[in-house]
Scaffold this active site. Sequence first.
Site, mmCIF file in Angstrom:
data_model
loop_
_atom_site.group_PDB
_atom_site.id
_atom_site.type_symbol
_atom_site.label_atom_id
_atom_site.label_comp_id
_atom_site.label_asym_id
_atom_site.label_seq_id
_atom_site.Cartn_x
_atom_site.Cartn_y
_atom_site.Cartn_z
ATOM 1 N N LYS A 202 -7.257 -21.855 -43.022
ATOM 2 C CA LYS A 202 -8.196 -22.602 -42.826
ATOM 3 C C LYS A 202 -8.951 -22.801 -44.126
ATOM 4 C CE LYS A 202 -7.990 -22.135 -37.984
ATOM 5 N NZ LYS A 202 -8.366 -21.389 -36.797
ATOM 6 N N ARG B 252 -13.377 -19.615 -26.468
ATOM 7 C CA ARG B 252 -12.767 -20.808 -26.667
ATOM 8 C C ARG B 252 -11.948 -21.383 -25.420
ATOM 9 N NH1 ARG B 252 -12.207 -21.544 -32.190
ATOM 10 N NH2 ARG B 252 -12.281 -23.928 -31.511
ATOM 11 N N PRO C 217 -10.510 -29.305 -38.344
ATOM 12 C CA PRO C 217 -9.954 -28.293 -39.139
ATOM 13 C C PRO C 217 -8.980 -27.321 -38.666
ATOM 14 C CG PRO C 217 -12.384 -28.134 -38.815
ATOM 15 C CD PRO C 217 -11.998 -29.197 -37.859
ATOM 16 N N GLU C 218 -7.884 -27.655 -38.574
ATOM 17 C CA GLU C 218 -6.842 -26.550 -38.490
ATOM 18 C C GLU C 218 -6.064 -26.595 -39.865
ATOM 19 O OE1 GLU C 218 -4.806 -25.880 -34.683
ATOM 20 O OE2 GLU C 218 -6.597 -26.937 -33.422
#
Length: 269
Positions: free
Chosen positions: A52, A258, A2-3
């Site tokens: 998103k 991240r 999911p980008e």
Amino acid sequence: MPEGHTIHRLAADHRERFGGRPVRVSSPQGKFADSAALLDGSVLETTEAHGKHLFLGFPGEEWIHIHLGLFGKVAFGDAPAPPPTDTVRLRLVNPEGYVDLRGPTTCALVTDAEKRAIHDRLGPDPLRAADDPDKAWRRISKSRTTIAALLMDQKVIAGVGNVYRAEVLFRHGIDPYRTGKDLARREWDAIWSDLAALMREGVRLNRIDTVRPEHTPEAMGRPPRVDDHGGEVYVYRRTHQPCLVCGDEIRTAGLAARNLFWCPGCQTR
DNA sequence: AGCTCATGGCGAG
DNA sequence: TCGCCCTGAGCTG
């Protein structure tokens, strides 16, 4: 996956398969059951993506707001729909097929005003033609935060995730630790237009490819690579492997919880 | 069976 | 900055 490109593709796919007709709406897993019952049998009028965030529009300016988060997945299928597994948060069904949503961070019924509030807190999206990159530039050009963190901040720019972040910085030779203040206007303009092109291609292919034709393994006379995420990339998850362009070892580091990936040879301050 | 990790994001401290 | 939420694949044992 999911980008932003995934979400825009999902908006188009939902519209194509379910738009303009009544849909059966259910929540086998239960967390969306009350709202599903309210919408069941009504017409899916429109769909929309911003970054998103995915919106499915129903009569009366009611919207299903979906955010996949890190784990959310969507699976389309042809009729007849199989019995749903107990993790299916949302299922749409019509005579031709079905779509199952699993593991989203958000799946909620929102009003038009609530939807507008979501748009208002998101930055411009390279995949929304009317969105203005100057809005992002105004924040970036004043910020002491690293460009790597700014690109992931959905209030600054909507739709970029960890893969596009790493790849677009590589493609422009920009050290991820440079601050927003240190970025030149022409660098930002180049990043924005490159993101728009890369992400449009991402919508079309439903995957992230960022390697220029001259750097593909075939063009470089190297054996073909196998990327477990399905696309061809320069640096994302290629830690300790040689850079496809300069041969330096790809580095990784944690940044705001991240993983960040970059090539120290190609990406300069 | 249990652990780790993943293309996100939120709220508490 | 950390812990937490959502799920599933790919290991380990």
